[in-house]
Design a protein around this motif. Sequence first.
Motif, PDB file in Angstrom:
ATOM      1  N   ARG A   1      59.100 -36.008 -36.804  1.00  0.00           N
ATOM      2  CA  ARG A   1      58.058 -35.389 -35.988  1.00  0.00           C
ATOM      3  C   ARG A   1      58.098 -33.862 -36.025  1.00  0.00           C
ATOM      4  N   VAL A   2      58.604 -33.304 -37.112  1.00  0.00           N
ATOM      5  CA  VAL A   2      58.549 -31.858 -37.306  1.00  0.00           C
ATOM      6  C   VAL A   2      57.125 -31.538 -37.751  1.00  0.00           C
ATOM      7  N   PRO A   3      56.432 -30.618 -37.070  1.00  0.00           N
ATOM      8  CA  PRO A   3      55.040 -30.312 -37.425  1.00  0.00           C
ATOM      9  C   PRO A   3      54.916 -29.766 -38.853  1.00  0.00           C
ATOM     10  N   PRO A   4      53.810 -30.085 -39.529  1.00  0.00           N
ATOM     11  CA  PRO A   4      53.608 -29.648 -40.910  1.00  0.00           C
ATOM     12  C   PRO A   4      53.769 -28.141 -41.129  1.00  0.00           C
ATOM     13  N   MET A   5      53.287 -27.321 -40.217  1.00  0.00           N
ATOM     14  CA  MET A   5      53.417 -25.869 -40.389  1.00  0.00           C
ATOM     15  C   MET A   5      54.886 -25.444 -40.340  1.00  0.00           C
ATOM     16  N   VAL A   6      55.669 -26.091 -39.512  1.00  0.00           N
ATOM     17  CA  VAL A   6      57.099 -25.789 -39.433  1.00  0.00           C
ATOM     18  C   VAL A   6      57.797 -26.247 -40.711  1.00  0.00           C
ATOM     19  N   ILE A   7      57.402 -27.414 -41.212  1.00  0.00           N
ATOM     20  CA  ILE A   7      57.968 -27.909 -42.470  1.00  0.00           C
ATOM     21  C   ILE A   7      57.683 -26.904 -43.589  1.00  0.00           C
ATOM     22  N   ALA A   8      56.450 -26.431 -43.664  1.00  0.00           N
ATOM     23  CA  ALA A   8      56.063 -25.473 -44.705  1.00  0.00           C
ATOM     24  C   ALA A   8      56.907 -24.208 -44.621  1.00  0.00           C
ATOM     25  N   GLN A   9      57.114 -23.707 -43.424  1.00  0.00           N
ATOM     26  CA  GLN A   9      57.917 -22.494 -43.256  1.00  0.00           C
ATOM     27  C   GLN A   9      59.372 -22.741 -43.631  1.00  0.00           C
ATOM     28  N   ARG A  10      59.918 -23.866 -43.211  1.00  0.00           N
ATOM     29  CA  ARG A  10      61.323 -24.179 -43.515  1.00  0.00           C
ATOM     30  C   ARG A  10      61.573 -24.319 -45.007  1.00  0.00           C
ATOM     31  N   LEU A  11      60.626 -24.959 -45.700  1.00  0.00           N
ATOM     32  CA  LEU A  11      60.825 -25.259 -47.120  1.00  0.00           C
ATOM     33  C   LEU A  11      60.199 -24.210 -48.044  1.00  0.00           C
ATOM     34  N   CYS A  12      59.588 -23.192 -47.446  1.00  0.00           N
ATOM     35  CA  CYS A  12      58.958 -22.113 -48.227  1.00  0.00           C
ATOM     36  C   CYS A  12      57.909 -22.653 -49.195  1.00  0.00           C
ATOM     37  N   VAL A  13      57.042 -23.495 -48.667  1.00  0.00           N
ATOM     38  CA  VAL A  13      55.934 -24.021 -49.452  1.00  0.00           C
ATOM     39  C   VAL A  13      54.640 -23.780 -48.683  1.00  0.00           C
ATOM     40  N   HIS A  14      53.531 -23.865 -49.388  1.00  0.00           N
ATOM     41  CA  HIS A  14      52.233 -23.695 -48.747  1.00  0.00           C
ATOM     42  C   HIS A  14      51.970 -24.895 -47.831  1.00  0.00           C
ATOM     43  N   PRO A  15      51.366 -24.664 -46.669  1.00  0.00           N
ATOM     44  CA  PRO A  15      51.082 -25.779 -45.760  1.00  0.00           C
ATOM     45  C   PRO A  15      50.261 -26.892 -46.411  1.00  0.00           C
ATOM     46  N   ASN A  16      49.358 -26.536 -47.314  1.00  0.00           N
ATOM     47  CA  ASN A  16      48.559 -27.574 -47.978  1.00  0.00           C
ATOM     48  C   ASN A  16      49.430 -28.526 -48.793  1.00  0.00           C
ATOM     49  N   THR A  17      50.531 -28.022 -49.348  1.00  0.00           N
ATOM     50  CA  THR A  17      51.465 -28.877 -50.076  1.00  0.00           C
ATOM     51  C   THR A  17      52.062 -29.916 -49.136  1.00  0.00           C
ATOM     52  N   VAL A  18      52.416 -29.490 -47.934  1.00  0.00           N
ATOM     53  CA  VAL A  18      52.988 -30.398 -46.938  1.00  0.00           C
ATOM     54  C   VAL A  18      51.963 -31.465 -46.553  1.00  0.00           C
ATOM     55  N   TYR A  19      50.746 -31.030 -46.251  1.00  0.00           N
ATOM     56  CA  TYR A  19      49.716 -31.997 -45.866  1.00  0.00           C
ATOM     57  C   TYR A  19      49.435 -32.994 -46.991  1.00  0.00           C
ATOM     58  N   GLN A  20      49.411 -32.508 -48.223  1.00  0.00           N
ATOM     59  CA  GLN A  20      49.155 -33.392 -49.368  1.00  0.00           C
ATOM     60  C   GLN A  20      50.265 -34.429 -49.527  1.00  0.00           C
TER      61      GLN A  20
END
Length: 117
Positions: free
Chosen positions: A15-34
């Motif tokens: 349940r880590v929010p996608p924007m937080v995942i993107a920041q943690r992994l240094c990837v674009h948020p769209n990559t996380v959503y995809q």
Amino acid sequence: MTNLAAEIVSLALQRVPPMVIAQRLCVHPNTVYQRIREARQAGEVIPTFKATSKGAAGGSEHVERSEKTEASPSTKQIVVSVRLYSLLTTEADRRGLTPTEAAQRLLEKALLGTVKA
């Protein structure tokens, strides 16, 4: 599933929010959503997340990673604001480049004066 995709799914299942995942992994948020979307289509039961009120113009920072290739050991990443990234992608699209290629050309021209932008 790649290591990156597996890590995104693992964090999303926690349940880590996608924007937080993107920041943690240094990837674009769209990559996380995809990756989350692909995992759901493959049968993973990933909870939905509440929409944030911040939106794309909220000024949060992220790092652009080219979808075409993984970063090599000689490649460094920089953090840019969402606004600057948006301007960069618009210019890259206009020139038929990826944002990474456009950023590299702009920096080389500005710092070295060796490349036509």
